[in-house]
Scaffold this active site. Structure first.
Site, PDB file in Angstrom:
ATOM      1  N   TYR A   1      -3.670  -0.639   9.774  1.00 41.29           N
ATOM      2  CA  TYR A   1      -3.378  -0.740   8.371  1.00 41.29           C
ATOM      3  C   TYR A   1      -1.896  -0.304   8.104  1.00 41.29           C
ATOM      4  CZ  TYR A   1      -4.623  -0.799   3.424  1.00 41.29           C
ATOM      5  OH  TYR A   1      -4.533  -1.106   2.120  1.00 41.29           O
TER       6      TYR A   1
ATOM      7  N   SER B   1       0.792  -1.189  -0.004  1.00 45.53           N
ATOM      8  CA  SER B   1      -0.071   0.003   0.027  1.00 45.53           C
ATOM      9  C   SER B   1       0.853   0.981   0.068  1.00 45.53           C
ATOM     10  CB  SER B   1      -0.935   0.017   1.294  1.00 45.53           C
ATOM     11  OG  SER B   1      -1.564   1.269   1.599  1.00 45.53           O
TER      12      SER B   1
HETATM   13  P1  NAP Z   1     -11.565  -5.399  -1.297  1.00 46.39           P
HETATM   14  O1  NAP Z   1     -12.778  -5.203  -2.721  1.00 46.39           O
HETATM   15  O2  NAP Z   1     -12.440  -4.953  -0.138  1.00 46.39           O
HETATM   16  O3  NAP Z   1     -10.970  -6.747  -1.390  1.00 46.39           O
HETATM   17  C1  NAP Z   1     -10.429  -7.146  -0.291  1.00 46.39           C
HETATM   18  C2  NAP Z   1     -10.351  -8.745  -0.575  1.00 46.39           C
HETATM   19  O4  NAP Z   1      -9.860  -9.387   0.579  1.00 46.39           O
HETATM   20  C3  NAP Z   1     -11.917  -9.515  -0.594  1.00 46.39           C
HETATM   21  O5  NAP Z   1     -11.775 -10.616  -1.661  1.00 46.39           O
HETATM   22  C4  NAP Z   1     -12.130  -9.880   0.840  1.00 46.39           C
HETATM   23  O6  NAP Z   1     -13.141 -11.070   0.869  1.00 46.39           O
HETATM   24  C5  NAP Z   1     -10.797 -10.445   1.158  1.00 46.39           C
HETATM   25  N1  NAP Z   1     -10.578 -10.873   2.427  1.00 46.39           N
HETATM   26  C6  NAP Z   1     -10.833  -9.989   3.425  1.00 46.39           C
HETATM   27  N2  NAP Z   1     -10.742 -10.546   4.679  1.00 46.39           N
HETATM   28  C7  NAP Z   1     -10.484 -11.862   4.478  1.00 46.39           C
HETATM   29  C8  NAP Z   1     -10.387 -13.026   5.191  1.00 46.39           C
HETATM   30  N3  NAP Z   1     -10.329 -12.790   6.557  1.00 46.39           N
HETATM   31  N4  NAP Z   1     -10.173 -14.184   4.409  1.00 46.39           N
HETATM   32  C9  NAP Z   1     -10.212 -14.380   3.119  1.00 46.39           C
HETATM   33  N5  NAP Z   1     -10.423 -13.173   2.392  1.00 46.39           N
HETATM   34  C10 NAP Z   1     -10.402 -11.876   2.934  1.00 46.39           C
HETATM   35  O7  NAP Z   1     -10.611  -4.320  -1.458  1.00 46.39           O
HETATM   36  P2  NAP Z   1      -9.208  -4.054  -2.661  1.00 46.39           P
HETATM   37  O8  NAP Z   1      -9.056  -2.739  -2.571  1.00 46.39           O
HETATM   38  O9  NAP Z   1      -9.464  -4.949  -3.774  1.00 46.39           O
HETATM   39  O10 NAP Z   1      -8.107  -4.759  -1.427  1.00 46.39           O
HETATM   40  C11 NAP Z   1      -7.227  -5.688  -2.074  1.00 46.39           C
HETATM   41  C12 NAP Z   1      -5.949  -5.419  -1.582  1.00 46.39           C
HETATM   42  O11 NAP Z   1      -5.428  -4.306  -1.989  1.00 46.39           O
HETATM   43  C13 NAP Z   1      -6.049  -5.546   0.228  1.00 46.39           C
HETATM   44  O12 NAP Z   1      -4.917  -5.884   0.718  1.00 46.39           O
HETATM   45  C14 NAP Z   1      -5.940  -3.878   0.349  1.00 46.39           C
HETATM   46  O13 NAP Z   1      -5.419  -3.651   1.617  1.00 46.39           O
HETATM   47  C15 NAP Z   1      -5.040  -3.521  -0.830  1.00 46.39           C
HETATM   48  N6  NAP Z   1      -5.005  -2.183  -1.148  1.00 46.39           N
HETATM   49  C16 NAP Z   1      -6.073  -1.492  -1.614  1.00 46.39           C
HETATM   50  C17 NAP Z   1      -5.991  -0.258  -2.109  1.00 46.39           C
HETATM   51  C18 NAP Z   1      -7.160   0.513  -2.749  1.00 46.39           C
HETATM   52  O14 NAP Z   1      -7.076   1.684  -2.705  1.00 46.39           O
HETATM   53  N7  NAP Z   1      -8.325   0.056  -2.834  1.00 46.39           N
HETATM   54  C19 NAP Z   1      -4.844   0.569  -1.731  1.00 46.39           C
HETATM   55  C20 NAP Z   1      -3.718  -0.191  -1.461  1.00 46.39           C
HETATM   56  C21 NAP Z   1      -3.782  -1.316  -1.210  1.00 46.39           C
HETATM   57  P3  NAP Z   1     -14.711 -10.510   1.300  1.00 46.39           P
HETATM   58  O15 NAP Z   1     -15.141  -9.891  -0.350  1.00 46.39           O
HETATM   59  O16 NAP Z   1     -15.085 -11.782   1.584  1.00 46.39           O
HETATM   60  O17 NAP Z   1     -14.484  -9.598   2.188  1.00 46.39           O
END
Ligand code: NAP
Length: 251
Positions: A156, A143
């Site tokens: 986080y 991130s």
């Molecule tokens: P998201 O749409 O909320 O996706 C998160 C994913 O992680 C979902 O598939 C979620 O499953 C899964 N997850 C969460 N807790 C879990 C658990 N206990 N066991 C198994 N799976 C779990 O968000 P995203 O933005 O795509 O995030 C993906 C990654 O990118 C994360 O590591 C996040 O920190 C990182 N990130 C995102 C951003 C951003 O701006 N969006 C920026 C930097 C980093 P459920 O649907 O079941 O909750």
């Protein structure tokens, strides 16, 4: 020398691929030729359909990564279901927002356990067969908060800073075994994870004004970096945290 981004014959495991960045990465890896296992706690119906559309195999593994209990089973299911494991993308992650004074132990532990502890122990489990076969790629989703402190998200920031550190630690040890370990640091990407920020008019405006590219990223903006890091084109890249952020960190 021909540079290859082709993943034909490779097997990838992506965590949290039912939605968002994980979905885009899983589909892109399949588009580049890999068979893809999805490990997560929600049904990834849409992702399974999208992978089927590429003609590659998909394997659905139900697992809750809030603890490390399923990590050994996940890797065993990938190897028995798809024959091997070449690529691990540690994408599953959560975020909890609160002021410092109100921040709870539960919000601390939940984020550290899912975003950092499970990432390390799933990597450990996947690194065993990768090291034994003398090749592999581990890609951790870090991130901007691997570099910065953020606002109201201390667990986080701690977890994602830890992801950057453990990426380098694992890279150092696994390089001699033919396994590269890197991270992608996405900028502000429009997903469920950032829904609260997108909905907050003031924060949304402040964020977009600070991004040189002038827009939120999409999950597809992250997928190309994942394909690169998963491919032979990145065989000499290890221990790196690659920001894909529309220029945010350059500013
Ligand atoms: P998201 O749409 O909320 O996706 C998160 C994913 O992680 C979902 O598939 C979620 O499953 C899964 N997850 C969460 N807790 C879990 C658990 N206990 N066991 C198994 N799976 C779990 O968000 P995203 O933005 O795509 O995030 C993906 C990654 O990118 C994360 O590591 C996040 O920190 C990182 N990130 C995102 C951003 C951003 O701006 N969006 C920026 C930097 C980093 P459920 O649907 O079941 O909750």
């Amino acid at each position: 020398m021909a540079i290859s981004f082709d993943l034909t014959g490779k097997v990838a495991l992506v965590t949290g691929a039912n939605t968002g960045i994980g979905q885009a990465i899983a589909v892109a890896l399949a588009g580049a030729g890999a068979d893809v296992a999805l490990a997560g706690r929600s049904e990834p119906a849409e992702t399974l359909d999208l992978i089927a559309g590429t003609g590659r195999k998909a394997l659905n593994i139900r697992a809750d990564l809030s603890s490390i209990e399923p990590v050994g089973r996940i890797v065993a299911e990938v190897v028995s279901g798809l024959g091997r494991i070449d690529i691990l993308v540690n994408n599953a992650g959560i975020i909890r927002r609160n002021d410092l004074a109100e921040f709870t132990e539960e919000d601390w532990d939940a984020v550290i356990d899912t975003n950092l502890k499970s990432l390390f122990f799933l990597s450990q489990a996947a690194a065993r067969p990768m090291a034994a076969q003398g090749s592999g790629k581990i890609i951790n989703i870090a991130s901007l908060l691997s570099f910065q402190g953020g606002i109201r998200v201390p667990s986080y920031a701690a977890a994602k800073s830890g992801v950057a550190g453990v990426t380098k630690a694992m890279a150092n040890e696994l390089a001699a075994r033919g396994v590269q370990v890197n991270a992608i640091a996405p900028g502000y990407i429009a997903t469920n994870n950032t829904a609260a920020l997108q909905a907050d008019e003031t924060r949304n405006r402040q964020i977009v004004e600070r991004i040189p590219t002038g827009r939120w990223g999409s999950p597809d903006d992250i997928a190309g970096a994942a394909v690169f890091l998963a491919s032979a084109a990145a065989d000499y890249v290890t221990g790196h945290v690659l920001a894909v952020d529309g220029g945010w960190l350059a500013r």
